[in-house]
Design an enzyme around this catalytic site. Structure first.
Site, short mmCIF file in Angstrom:
data_model
loop_
_atom_site.label_atom_id
_atom_site.label_comp_id
_atom_site.label_asym_id
_atom_site.label_seq_id
_atom_site.Cartn_x
_atom_site.Cartn_y
_atom_site.Cartn_z
N ASP A 57 0.86 -1.13 0.03
CA ASP A 57 -0.14 0.04 0.01
C ASP A 57 0.68 1.63 0.30
O ASP A 57 2.05 0.95 0.25
CB ASP A 57 -0.92 -0.33 1.10
CG ASP A 57 -0.08 -0.57 2.46
OD1 ASP A 57 1.43 -0.38 2.95
OD2 ASP A 57 -1.04 -0.57 2.95
N ASN A 109 -7.12 -2.94 14.47
CA ASN A 109 -8.95 -3.55 14.06
C ASN A 109 -8.52 -4.44 13.42
O ASN A 109 -10.06 -4.27 12.44
CB ASN A 109 -9.00 -1.71 13.40
CG ASN A 109 -8.28 -1.53 12.07
OD1 ASN A 109 -7.03 -2.23 11.96
ND2 ASN A 109 -8.76 -0.44 11.83
N HIS A 162 -7.10 -4.69 10.74
CA HIS A 162 -7.03 -4.75 8.95
C HIS A 162 -5.52 -4.91 8.72
O HIS A 162 -4.46 -5.92 9.32
CB HIS A 162 -7.14 -3.24 8.48
CG HIS A 162 -5.81 -2.82 9.41
ND1 HIS A 162 -5.69 -0.96 9.26
CD2 HIS A 162 -4.40 -2.55 9.29
CE1 HIS A 162 -4.83 -0.58 9.55
NE2 HIS A 162 -3.53 -1.41 9.92
N GLU A 180 -9.39 -2.16 5.67
CA GLU A 180 -10.20 -1.08 6.50
C GLU A 180 -10.89 -2.94 7.17
O GLU A 180 -12.27 -2.96 6.26
CB GLU A 180 -10.83 0.32 6.75
CG GLU A 180 -9.34 0.74 6.87
CD GLU A 180 -8.41 0.88 7.97
OE1 GLU A 180 -8.29 -0.07 8.81
OE2 GLU A 180 -8.04 2.31 8.78
#
Ligand code: PGA
Length: 250
Positions: free
Chosen positions: A76, A145, A147, A152
């Site tokens: 990314d 979280n 991801h 996400e």
């Protein structure tokens, strides 16, 4: 070194501390490169892989590992940051790995966070991965979280390389790399979950108690887009290399 257990299809290597995670994961990557000098690696940024990259740099200096024919694709990149920006993921990779090993930078790829036609650039990234023969060994971190890359919670399992918005929690987590929270980009270009799951082999690193709930959910929880890392449960060759703190909810 490192206690190994199988949970479903997932191999979990539980290390004493983050130094052992770095050594163990570097050993896996070094062996893979020795087995196939033209390997296509998927690489990750963030705080977690830095120790592994340091180990690989040492192995390169000692001529234990030759990166000259290795190709790489990063997961990314922040949207809107020029590749030369100090916090861009291209800069991160140059500083933490590529500048210190004998890889040909032309063989290293990071998504373009600034393309004028982002959709076309995302399609080209997918095509470049396919053109290289696919990713042989993919390195991942995991967000607190759940991801993976910047997929996400809510990211569909069929997702491919695309532009996404970052959650407030990810922006909070990444503020430590910037001078202030308002400097953290709110969007990124990321490989999708389907892109990641096509890698032939996956190694996910996690250290610290703040990752323990996400790690347990990823390995033992229901497979659900609310915890994107849980989709790794369907991968036939996925290894988690974690320290004791990150394993404490398993
Ligand atoms: P970290 O990030 O290594 O900086 O904790 C991991 C991730 O968000 O995937």
């Amino acid at each position: 070194m490192g206690r190994e257990i199988m949970l479903g299809k997932t191999k979990v290597i539980i290390c004493q501390d983050k130094q052992e995670v770095a050594r163990k994961s570097a050993a896996i990557f070094a062996q893979a490169i020795k087995n196939n000098p033209e390997i296509v690696l998927g690489l990750a940024t963030g705080g977690t892989p830095v120790g592994m990259y340091k180990e690989l740099i040492e192995m390169g200096k000692n001529k234990e590992v030759d990166f000259s024919k290795v190709k790489s694709f990063n997961l990314d990149e922040y949207a809107g940051l020029d590749a030369s920006h100090p916090q861009s993921y291209r800069s991160f990779m140059n500083q933490n790995l590529f500048n210190h090993i004998n890889i040909n930078k032309k063989n290293t790829h990071v998504p373009d966070g600034e393309a004028s036609d982002c959709e076309q650039a995302c399609r080209s990234y997918e095509e470049a991965i396919k053109g290289a023969g696919g990713i042989d060994l993919q390195l991942l971190g995991i967000g607190s979280n759940g991801h993976i890359a910047f997929n996400e919670p809510g990211s569909p399992k069929q997702s491919r390389t695309r532009k996404v918005g970052l959650t407030a929690r990810t922006i909070d987590d990444n503020t430590r790399f910037f001078d202030s929270r308002d400097q953290v980009p709110t969007q990124a270009v990321t490989m999708g979950i389907a892109t990641i799951l096509e890698a032939k082999e996956i190694v996910l690193l996690a250290t610290g108690a703040n990752k323990s709930v996400a790690v347990a959910g990823a390995i033992k929880g229901p497979m659900d887009s609310c915890l994107p890392a849980s989709f790794l449960q369907r991968h036939p060759a996925c290894t988690f290399v974690v320290d004791k703190a990150a394993a404490c909810e398993l």
